[in-house]
Scaffold this motif. Structure first.
Motif, short mmCIF file in Angstrom:
data_model
loop_
_atom_site.label_atom_id
_atom_site.label_comp_id
_atom_site.label_asym_id
_atom_site.label_seq_id
_atom_site.Cartn_x
_atom_site.Cartn_y
_atom_site.Cartn_z
N GLY A 1 50.78 9.99 74.58
CA GLY A 1 50.75 9.38 75.91
C GLY A 1 49.50 9.78 76.68
O GLY A 1 48.87 8.98 77.36
N MET A 2 49.13 11.07 76.57
CA MET A 2 47.93 11.53 77.29
C MET A 2 46.67 10.85 76.77
O MET A 2 45.77 10.53 77.55
CB MET A 2 47.79 13.06 77.21
N ILE B 1 46.30 7.53 78.42
CA ILE B 1 45.75 7.59 79.79
C ILE B 1 44.26 7.89 79.72
O ILE B 1 43.45 7.30 80.45
CB ILE B 1 46.51 8.64 80.64
N GLU C 1 53.56 6.58 88.11
CA GLU C 1 54.71 6.60 87.21
C GLU C 1 55.91 6.21 88.05
O GLU C 1 56.07 6.75 89.15
CB GLU C 1 55.00 8.04 86.80
N ALA D 1 56.88 5.22 80.80
CA ALA D 1 57.56 6.05 79.79
C ALA D 1 59.04 6.28 80.12
O ALA D 1 59.87 6.31 79.23
CB ALA D 1 56.85 7.40 79.66
N THR E 1 56.11 8.93 72.55
CA THR E 1 56.78 10.18 72.19
C THR E 1 58.19 10.24 72.77
O THR E 1 59.06 10.93 72.25
CB THR E 1 55.97 11.36 72.80
N LYS E 2 58.39 9.52 73.88
CA LYS E 2 59.64 9.60 74.61
C LYS E 2 60.64 8.57 74.05
O LYS E 2 61.03 8.66 72.92
CB LYS E 2 59.36 9.41 76.10
N LEU F 1 61.46 14.92 76.53
CA LEU F 1 62.57 14.07 76.98
C LEU F 1 62.51 12.78 76.19
O LEU F 1 61.57 12.56 75.43
CB LEU F 1 62.48 13.81 78.49
#
Ligand SMILES: Cc1ncc(COP(=O)(O)O)c(C=O)c1O
Length: 390
Positions: free
Chosen positions: A85-86, A89, A153, A184, A206-207, A336
């Protein structure tokens, strides 16, 4: 398949491309490169003059299937998958921003996102103003002639504050800036930011897209022009690419996305209602609660409240750590989006690297706990929390 199917159908079917073997389940193309018939074909594929796969840093059939499925779910023209995710971004920011540009970012985003904008991108001449996710006037006041990007978010992590995507899209459009939404927490099963006016959607796959805590992954979605002309070029050159193995896991995870999101949201709301009545709990944050400050907006913007419940226990850090240390079922982990319920103390973990002032501004107190509800029976989760709540 055409784009007129329901979300449940798209999650299972969209993006599938069969090989010559005609496999039923999507194939995993675990290969770093692809073979050409001739030097002429190699040249054509490298320049893009001829369609076909080249090298898995920027083209792989399993990654393409994952990108196409997620694009169908979000209603996006294009999707670029990334390693996390990072890195999604980062890829978006590096592709769309330059030195001298200004960003307005919600102050209630994931801790590493704050670090990325306030630390790393600041060193490259990108200035960021942090504002409240729910105070529209602050976003308007922060606008400058060089504002290029608005980032948020919703629901926020960990306090589940809800930003008004449609209203902020109008603010961005008036200023000639882009609005990017990290989706997410909701995923397209509960919220589709592009339909509400956002220009870009970010995912930590990932979530919930994986949904079972197995792999890292990310994605950026939006118009073909923004994603393919800009972000894809950065990914091809700089290489924060998604592995085909991870893409395959996420692709299969998306088949159960809608079912999981609805079931986990339902359990989260039940747990939140119970926590609200507990004498040791000072405050509960979940968008499905009538007491949530943006409950009405959440009900309009989202199909359900999501699976994250945060709550403040009386007694600060010691009391919060006692709840964590008394669990026997719930996993103590920073992640999470899993079917296994997780518990985190944000102030000392996910948000531990940001300054105490920034943490206080984001409302993350020492007594705050975040529970990301999975698929276990709610009665067992209540019993596990009761031990430490006393
Ligand atoms: C809302 C949100 N966005 C982005 C990220 C970063 O994603 P990743 O860990 O896949 O890099 C996280 C991670 O927890 C997150 O919660």
């Amino acid at each position: 398949m055409d784009g007129n199917h329901e979300l449940a159908t798209l999650g299972v079917r969209a993006g599938q491309a069969r090989s010559d073997f005609n496999e039923h389940s999507e194939a995993l193309f675990l290969t770093s490169s692809f073979v050409f018939d001739s030097a002429r074909q190699a040249a054509g594929r490298f320049t893009g003059g001829e369609d076909g796969f080249v090298y898995s840093r920027f083209s792989n059939p399993t990654v393409s299937m994952m990108q196409d499925r997620l694009a169908a779910l979000e209603g996006a023209e294009a999707c670029v998958a990334t390693a996390s995710g990072m890195s999604a971004i980062l890829a978006m920011s590096m592709a769309l921003l330059k030195a001298g540009d200004h960003v307005i970012c919600s102050n209630a985003v994931f801790g590493a996102t704050v670090q990325l904008y306030s630390g790393i991108l600041a060193r490259f001449g990108v200035d960021t103003t942090f504002v409240s996710p729910t105070n529209l006037a602050q976003w308007e006041r922060a606008l400058r002639p060089n504002t290029r990007l608005l980032f948020l978010e919703t629901p926020s992590n960990p306090l589940t504050e809800i930003s008004d995507i449609a209203a902020l899209s109008a603010v961005a459009k008036r200023a000639g800036a882009l609005l990017a939404v990290d989706n997410a927490f909701c995923t397209p099963a509960l919220q589709r930011p592009l339909h509400l006016g956002a220009d870009l959607v970010i995912h930590s796959a990932t979530k919930y897209l994986d949904g079972q805590g197995r792999v890292l992954g990310g994605a950026v979605l939006g118009s073909r022009a923004l994603v393919m002309d800009g972000i894809f070029g950065f990914l091809r050159t700089a290489g924060p690419s998604l592995s085909p193995f991870n893409a395959w896991v996420i692709l299969k995870g998306m088949e159960t996305l809608e079912l999981r999101m609805l079931a986990q949201s339902e359990r989260a709301l039940e747990l939140a209602i119970w926590l609200e009545s507990h004498p040791q709990v000072a405050r509960v944050f979940h968008p499905g609660l009538a007491s949530h400050p943006q409950h009405a907006l959440a009900s309009q913007q989202q199909r359900a409240g999501g699976a994250v419940v945060s709550f403040e226990v009386n007694g600060g850090r010691d009391a919060a750590w006692k709840v964590i240390d008394s669990t026997r079922l719930i996993s103590i982990t920073g992640n999470l989006g899993d079917v296994k319920t997780t518990i985190t103390h944000p102030a000392t973990t996910t948000h531990g690297r940001i300054s105490p002032e920034a943490r206080a501004a984001a409302g993350i107190s020492e007594g705050l706990l975040r529970v990301a509800v999975g698929l276990e029976a709610v009665a067992d989760l209540k019993a596990d929390l009761t031990r430490g709540l006393g």
